[in-house]
Design an enzyme around this catalytic site. Structure first.
Site, PDB file in Angstrom:
ATOM      1  N   SER A  63      -9.747  -0.790   6.769  1.00  0.00           N
ATOM      2  CA  SER A  63      -8.901  -0.777   5.662  1.00  0.00           C
ATOM      3  C   SER A  63      -8.329  -1.785   4.935  1.00  0.00           C
ATOM      4  O   SER A  63      -8.044  -1.941   3.649  1.00  0.00           O
ATOM      5  CB  SER A  63      -8.176   0.388   5.497  1.00  0.00           C
ATOM      6  OG  SER A  63      -9.039   1.689   5.419  1.00  0.00           O
TER       7      SER A  63
ATOM      8  N   LYS B 250       0.938  -1.110  -0.068  1.00  0.00           N
ATOM      9  CA  LYS B 250      -0.150  -0.022  -0.230  1.00  0.00           C
ATOM     10  C   LYS B 250       0.754   1.326   0.168  1.00  0.00           C
ATOM     11  O   LYS B 250       1.794   1.366   0.671  1.00  0.00           O
ATOM     12  CB  LYS B 250      -0.882   0.062   1.216  1.00  0.00           C
ATOM     13  CG  LYS B 250      -1.907   0.975   1.503  1.00  0.00           C
ATOM     14  CD  LYS B 250      -2.748   0.926   2.540  1.00  0.00           C
ATOM     15  CE  LYS B 250      -4.119   1.959   2.668  1.00  0.00           C
ATOM     16  NZ  LYS B 250      -4.807   1.474   3.833  1.00  0.00           N
TER      17      LYS B 250
ATOM     18  N   SER C 125      -9.575   1.365   2.818  1.00  0.00           N
ATOM     19  CA  SER C 125      -8.682   2.137   1.950  1.00  0.00           C
ATOM     20  C   SER C 125      -7.675   1.647   1.072  1.00  0.00           C
ATOM     21  O   SER C 125      -7.170   2.051   0.261  1.00  0.00           O
ATOM     22  CB  SER C 125      -7.989   3.477   2.668  1.00  0.00           C
ATOM     23  OG  SER C 125      -7.228   2.914   3.604  1.00  0.00           O
TER      24      SER C 125
HETATM   25  N1  GLN Z   1     -12.529   3.365   5.710  1.00  0.00           N
HETATM   26  C1  GLN Z   1     -12.340   3.847   6.912  1.00  0.00           C
HETATM   27  C2  GLN Z   1     -12.331   5.344   7.108  1.00  0.00           C
HETATM   28  O1  GLN Z   1     -11.854   6.053   6.295  1.00  0.00           O
HETATM   29  C3  GLN Z   1     -11.228   3.163   7.432  1.00  0.00           C
HETATM   30  C4  GLN Z   1      -9.852   3.874   7.309  1.00  0.00           C
HETATM   31  C5  GLN Z   1      -8.577   3.001   7.337  1.00  0.00           C
HETATM   32  O2  GLN Z   1      -8.830   1.812   8.098  1.00  0.00           O
HETATM   33  N2  GLN Z   1      -7.781   3.414   7.295  1.00  0.00           N
HETATM   34  O3  GLN Z   1     -11.981   5.842   8.242  1.00  0.00           O
END
Ligand code: GLN
Length: 485
Positions: free
Chosen positions: A188, A90, A164
């Site tokens: 994410s 990532k 994400s």
């Molecule tokens: N999608 C979630 C958020 O935007 C989780 C983010 C993450 O785990 N980095 O907060």
């Protein structure tokens, strides 16, 4: 020659501001002495410089899953548990000589070093392909908002890839790489894994060192693998877990021990199906996961219903996560206390991004909770933390009856592209994942069935540092799901 210890007007002004801001007002003469003292002890702080101009090239893959890649996979060892395995990282994890963007047009650095997790993958023989696309600064559950373009779900382009770690999920599901590392602060790793129909592991908080990672919310952030089967994910987690001096938070973590030995043996374990993660899911998601979980009895696992109130942990997560990110912005990207490490290249890049402005997507995400936290002088953060502690107590009580929990990863089906716009759309997606970032427990997601070509995934949660138990139950589910599907 100028005397490096002579105070400039700017130094005097900064010291005056600091003293005033911290309510440490002292007479002018005392402040001048304090300033001279400070300057006399200032270390030499030249900014890091880079030599060489490698930065990788932009990958050309069908799903927009990858960003900067090497010309050839980078291999540094011919021995180890990951020989022959290709990996993507990532784009908030540092990989030497590949541009890092955090999915944001505001952030750019070409690190001269590898994150600890990357070093460990290379030591075990993995081939590093390059960087995976992601939501800006790891914010967003769908994979639609990267400044480098939408990530397509290889299973079905009408569905989101999930976020994400969207590029990590899509690259593994498409077979572009065998494995990817993602980061999971509120879901994410697990959400893209569930959307793309693969395995995703959020390890116990602080089991995996985060040196070389761009923090989002340090009390919640984790790094974990996405893979096409549980055994590969477990092998990768075993490679990256364990203490690292450069990430002080991992000093309290245990040695990971082996996560792969005994992976196939779940005999005698007790699994609970927790009440609210099921009752808040749609009937379709709840019914499908319950049906597969019940089949665990066939491999010697006892399955029982257990009470567990998730309360509004997803809202507590938003408060905690946003407040910690805002605090990082205010702190020029340095966690003072126990953070993920202290790399100057990444810190300087974070600060530069802040000065450029992080953009509307990030603003919409973090400013509402940040505003409420500021308006209440920190009370909303403290309250969210207390709610988290109460949740952990309920979870402990649940784990006194069972070894692990199984529940739907997503409360609803995989979202379609374009349908997640408001906070009300967003919260249910993280409703079953974010609570376990608050609790710091391991959580593994895997696809257990499908409905009209769309994967339905189960999440396995075990007590903190019982990552091997979560993996054993996930492996058992994988076996019963594939044997009778
Ligand atoms: N999608 C979630 C958020 O935007 C989780 C983010 C993450 O785990 N980095 O907060």
């Amino acid at each position: 020659m100028t005397d490096a210890t002579a105070a400039t007007d700017a130094d005097r002004e900064l010291m005056r501001e600091q003293a005033a801001r911290l309510h440490l007002d002292v007479p002018d003469q005392v402040r001048a002495e304090i300033l001279a003292d400070a300057l006399g002890s200032a270390p030499d702080e030249r900014p890091p410089t880079r030599t060489g101009d490698d930065r990788g090239h932009r990958a050309d893959d069908d799903h927009n899953a990858l960003l900067a890649v090497y010309d050839e996979p980078r291999v540094e060892s011919g021995h180890g548990t990951l020989v022959g395995i290709t990996v993507a990282l990532k784009d908030n994890l540092a990989v030497a000589d590949l541009e890092m963007t955090c999915g944001s047009g505001a952030y750019s650095v070409v690190p001269s070093f590898d994150a600890t997790v990357v070093e460990r993958l290379l030591e075990e023989g993995a081939g590093v392909v390059g960087k995976a696309n992601m939501e800006p600064f790891a914010m967003g559950p769908t994979g639609e908002f990267s400044d480098f373009g939408h990530v397509e779900n290889p299973l079905n382009a009408a569905l989101v890839a999930g976020g994400s770690s969207s590029g990590s999920g899509a690259a593994v599901a498409a077979g572009t790489v065998d494995v990817a590392l993602g980061t999971d602060t509120g879901g994410s790793v697990r959400i893209p894994a569930a959307c793309c129909g693969i395995v995703g592991v959020k390890p116990s908080h602080t089991l995996v060192p985060r040196y070389g990672f761009v923090d989002f919310a340090p009390s919640l952030d984790t790094i974990g693998p996405l893979a096409r089967d549980v055994e590969t994910a477990a092998t990768v987690l075993e490679a990256i877990a364990g203490p690292d001096r450069r990430d002080p938070t991992t000093s309290s973590a245990r040695e990971a021990g082996t996560l792969t030995d005994g992976l196939d043996d779940a005999d005698g374990l007790r699994v609970g199906l927790p009440s609210t993660p099921f009752s808040r899911a749609t009937d379709a998601a709840a019914g499908a996961v319950r049906a597969v979980a019940t089949r665990l009895e066939a491999v010697g696992v006892e399955v029982v219903d257990v009470p567990l109130d998730l309360a509004e942990m997803e809202t507590a997560y938003l408060t905690v996560g946003s407040a910690e990110f805002v605090w990082l912005l205010e702190q020029d990207g340095v966690v003072r206390g126990h953070g993920s490490g202290y790399n100057e290249e990444l810190r300087a890049a974070f600060r530069a991004a802040r000065e450029r402005g992080l953009g509307e997507h990030v603003a919409r995400r973090i400013l509402p909770p940040a505003f409420l936290d500021a308006r209440s002088a920190g009370r909303t953060y403290a309250r969210a933390r207390r709610e988290g502690i109460a949740f952990e107590e309920r979870l402990d009580e649940t784990f006194s009856r069972v070894d692990a929990l199984v529940m739907p990863t997503l409360r609803d089906r995989v979202p379609a592209v374009g349908e997640t716009t408001t906070r009300a759309d967003f919260l249910p997606i993280i409703g079953n994942t974010a609570p376990f970032n608050i609790a710091g427990t391991p959580a593994v997601t895997l696809p257990v069935t499908e409905r009209s070509g769309v994967p339905v995934s189960a999440q396995v949660v075990a007590p903190r540092f019982e990552d091997s138990v979560a993996l054993r139950v996930a492996r058992a589910l994988e076996r019963v799901a594939t044997s009778t599907a």
